[in-house]
Motif scaffolding. Sequence first.
Motif, PDB file in Angstrom:
ATOM      1  N   GLU A 260      41.279  43.234  36.704  1.00 41.18           N
ATOM      2  CA  GLU A 260      41.213  44.015  35.461  1.00 41.18           C
ATOM      3  C   GLU A 260      40.611  45.398  35.711  1.00 41.18           C
ATOM      4  N   VAL A 261      39.549  45.461  36.490  1.00 41.26           N
ATOM      5  CA  VAL A 261      38.898  46.740  36.799  1.00 41.26           C
ATOM      6  C   VAL A 261      39.863  47.657  37.539  1.00 41.26           C
ATOM      7  N   VAL A 262      40.529  47.135  38.555  1.00 40.32           N
ATOM      8  CA  VAL A 262      41.418  47.968  39.362  1.00 40.32           C
ATOM      9  C   VAL A 262      42.648  48.392  38.559  1.00 40.32           C
ATOM     10  N   ASN A 263      43.164  47.514  37.724  1.00 39.26           N
ATOM     11  CA  ASN A 263      44.277  47.912  36.845  1.00 39.26           C
ATOM     12  C   ASN A 263      43.864  49.048  35.924  1.00 39.26           C
TER      13      ASN A 263
ATOM     14  N   GLN B 139      44.256  54.888  34.684  1.00 43.05           N
ATOM     15  CA  GLN B 139      43.608  56.172  34.453  1.00 43.05           C
ATOM     16  C   GLN B 139      44.028  57.233  35.474  1.00 43.05           C
ATOM     17  N   LEU B 140      44.130  56.839  36.748  1.00 44.20           N
ATOM     18  CA  LEU B 140      44.365  57.812  37.815  1.00 44.20           C
ATOM     19  C   LEU B 140      45.791  57.826  38.349  1.00 44.20           C
ATOM     20  N   GLY B 141      46.513  56.727  38.188  1.00 41.27           N
ATOM     21  CA  GLY B 141      47.850  56.643  38.760  1.00 41.27           C
ATOM     22  C   GLY B 141      47.802  56.532  40.276  1.00 41.27           C
ATOM     23  N   HIS B 142      48.926  56.865  40.911  1.00 40.51           N
ATOM     24  CA  HIS B 142      48.973  56.812  42.369  1.00 40.51           C
ATOM     25  C   HIS B 142      48.920  58.220  42.942  1.00 40.51           C
TER      26      HIS B 142
ATOM     27  N   ASN C 228      46.574  48.457  46.799  1.00 40.70           N
ATOM     28  CA  ASN C 228      47.203  49.650  47.334  1.00 40.70           C
ATOM     29  C   ASN C 228      47.571  50.578  46.185  1.00 40.70           C
ATOM     30  N   PHE C 229      46.956  51.760  46.176  1.00 40.68           N
ATOM     31  CA  PHE C 229      47.200  52.765  45.143  1.00 40.68           C
ATOM     32  C   PHE C 229      48.278  53.771  45.539  1.00 40.68           C
ATOM     33  N   GLY C 230      48.851  53.647  46.735  1.00 43.94           N
ATOM     34  CA  GLY C 230      49.773  54.660  47.235  1.00 43.94           C
ATOM     35  C   GLY C 230      51.203  54.517  46.771  1.00 43.94           C
ATOM     36  N   TYR C 231      51.547  53.396  46.207  1.00 45.47           N
ATOM     37  CA  TYR C 231      52.906  53.147  45.743  1.00 45.47           C
ATOM     38  C   TYR C 231      53.009  53.521  44.275  1.00 45.47           C
ATOM     39  N   LYS C 232      54.219  53.678  43.751  1.00 46.91           N
ATOM     40  CA  LYS C 232      54.369  54.091  42.356  1.00 46.91           C
ATOM     41  C   LYS C 232      53.840  53.051  41.378  1.00 46.91           C
ATOM     42  N   ASN C 233      53.719  51.798  41.804  1.00 46.16           N
ATOM     43  CA  ASN C 233      53.074  50.740  41.025  1.00 46.16           C
ATOM     44  C   ASN C 233      51.912  50.198  41.842  1.00 46.16           C
TER      45      ASN C 233
END
Length: 122
Positions: A15-18, A23-26, A104-109
């Motif tokens: 939940e925190v990471v989602n 908020q920030l996107g990728h 992983n925050f580097g992908y579009k999702n």
Amino acid sequence: MEKRTYQDEVDKLIEVVNYIYKQLGHGCQEHVYKEVLELELELRNIPYARKTDSSGIQNNRSEFICFDKIIVGLDTHSYLSEEQENSFMNSLKDIDSPVGLLFNFGYKNLQYIKVGGSYVFQ
């Protein structure tokens, strides 16, 4: 003995990471996600520590130990490779962690893997 699966704790961390991803996107640099994760963990009173290596030096990788047993790793690659997943699984062995989450925050999702979820913890 009470058996634990840490499912409540895992759900809180997801939940925190989602929330952070919404908020920030990728596309941000890894240190940005790391700093925001630290802030969110503190705001939500989730116990955590930055992972250190065996000599006591803070690890360069963005990994946290949450709830004293769950390793949370952050990456910003275009995809999660098998090599990255294997490296993360070795991190679990380093501290004898029963479960880990690699985001992983580097992908579009937002991508993540959960390691060790089928174990029963005592």
